[in-house]
Design an enzyme around this catalytic site. Structure first.
Site, mmCIF file in Angstrom:
data_model
loop_
_atom_site.group_PDB
_atom_site.id
_atom_site.type_symbol
_atom_site.label_atom_id
_atom_site.label_comp_id
_atom_site.label_asym_id
_atom_site.label_seq_id
_atom_site.Cartn_x
_atom_site.Cartn_y
_atom_site.Cartn_z
ATOM 1 N N CYS A 115 6.536 6.068 4.116
ATOM 2 C CA CYS A 115 5.350 5.247 3.859
ATOM 3 C C CYS A 115 4.516 5.809 2.707
ATOM 4 O O CYS A 115 3.578 5.160 2.244
ATOM 5 C CB CYS A 115 4.482 5.138 5.114
ATOM 6 N N HIS A 142 3.508 -5.148 3.679
ATOM 7 C CA HIS A 142 3.390 -5.647 5.051
ATOM 8 C C HIS A 142 2.894 -7.087 5.017
ATOM 9 O O HIS A 142 2.132 -7.479 4.117
ATOM 10 C CB HIS A 142 2.378 -4.830 5.861
ATOM 11 N N GLU A 186 -0.269 -4.335 11.686
ATOM 12 C CA GLU A 186 0.606 -3.966 10.579
ATOM 13 C C GLU A 186 2.032 -4.452 10.847
ATOM 14 O O GLU A 186 2.768 -4.778 9.915
ATOM 15 C CB GLU A 186 0.593 -2.455 10.401
ATOM 16 N N HIS A 207 4.862 0.163 -0.428
ATOM 17 C CA HIS A 207 5.677 -0.726 0.390
ATOM 18 C C HIS A 207 4.763 -1.820 0.919
ATOM 19 O O HIS A 207 3.535 -1.705 0.855
ATOM 20 C CB HIS A 207 6.336 0.031 1.556
ATOM 21 N N ASP A 220 -4.811 -10.617 -0.425
ATOM 22 C CA ASP A 220 -3.472 -11.199 -0.402
ATOM 23 C C ASP A 220 -2.703 -10.958 -1.697
ATOM 24 O O ASP A 220 -3.206 -11.175 -2.802
ATOM 25 C CB ASP A 220 -3.576 -12.703 -0.139
ATOM 26 N N HIS A 221 -1.458 -10.483 -1.542
ATOM 27 C CA HIS A 221 -0.542 -10.212 -2.653
ATOM 28 C C HIS A 221 -1.118 -9.213 -3.666
ATOM 29 O O HIS A 221 -0.966 -9.374 -4.877
ATOM 30 C CB HIS A 221 -0.131 -11.520 -3.354
ATOM 31 N N HIS A 277 0.848 -1.186 0.000
ATOM 32 C CA HIS A 277 0.000 0.000 0.000
ATOM 33 C C HIS A 277 0.885 1.239 0.000
ATOM 34 O O HIS A 277 2.094 1.184 0.265
ATOM 35 C CB HIS A 277 -0.972 0.001 1.186
#
Length: 255
Positions: free
Chosen positions: A153, A161, A244, A159, A199-200, A134
């Site tokens: 960020c 998580h 996070e 980037h 996811d991903h 995100h």
């Protein structure tokens, strides 16, 4: 009144079967988390001696775990075990302490909780993981202002998580199954509506919910709530918690 929460690891004397408690991911220990309330002692500044509290928990809860987890034992669901442990512990505690909350965690991915003032209601918390990228940014600000507020960020390329998601549902255990909701049914809903969806992925670029909404962990928790609310047939969604990293998490429990 002051409350105290204590976490104790209990090693059952008997070996668990694949169907014991949660039915998956057997662990070497069972974690019991207890919250009690009481008056502060004027001399010690404590409501109780935590070592003594540990002994009360082990002496009262461990026999219940041993009994409920025998092969072929009846009433062996985690919910039934929790009720029996709560009853035993409430009886064993000294009169100056009041049991507020009891949590049973048979493995690292699921926990069962009872609040003593909530009748027969039990909360089941299930843990999941998904990876996503995100960029933290407000669509109303330019790159300079976003960078000033969100720092690295707000990197335009984003980037990633490894998010940890905890979903809690609450309900009354079914008379026939003894469960609030079978864990595998929770998994089906969460994997379909959340994990498989996020996811991903790059949340800003690939998920319409975040095309104009900053994908902070707070907003991610709110969006996950919206995607899950009303999806559990025999239980009510009561909390969504998004971690996070090891230091920061956001929790949303509806309006």
């Amino acid at each position: 009144m002051v409350t105290l929460t204590r976490t104790i690891s209990i090693y059952p004397a008997l070996e668990r079967t694949p169907n014991s408690l949660s039915g998956d991911e057997l662990a070497a220990e069972i974690v019991v988390r207890i919250t009690v309330s009481g008056e502060l002692d004027s001399k010690t500044g404590c409501i109780c001696n935590v070592t003594c509290l540990d002994q009360f928990v082990v002496q009262s809860v461990k026999p219940v775990l041993d009994q409920q987890m025998r092969r072929g034992a009846s009433r062996s669901t985690a919910e039934h075990t929790l009720f029996a442990a709560c009853e035993a512990l409430a009886t064993a505690l000294p009169t100056e302490l009041t049991l507020i909350r009891l949590e049973l965690q048979p493995n690292t991915s699921v926990a069962y909780t009872i609040h003593t003032g909530a009748s027969n209601m039990v909360s089941v918390t299930r843990k999941y993981e998904f990876s996503a990228a995100h960029r933290l940014c407000s669509p109303d600000w330019d790159d300079k202002q976003n960078a000033a507020v969100f720092g690295k960020c707000s990197n335009p390329f984003g980037h990633g998580h490894n998010y940890i998601l905890e979903v809690t549902v609450t309900g009354e255990p079914d008379e026939q199954t003894g469960a609030v909701l079978p864990v595998n049914q929770i998994d089906v809903v969460v994997n379909d509506c959340v994990v498989g969806y996020f996811d991903h992925r790059h949340l800003n670029e690939e998920c319409p919910e975040f095309s104009k909404l900053n994908p902070s962990m707070e907003n991610i928790a709110r969006i996950i709530w919206d995607r899950l609310c009303g999806r559990f047939q025999t239980a009510v969604l009561t909390s969504v918690r998004v971690h996070e990293n090891s230091r920061s998490c956001a929790e949303y429990a509806g309006q």
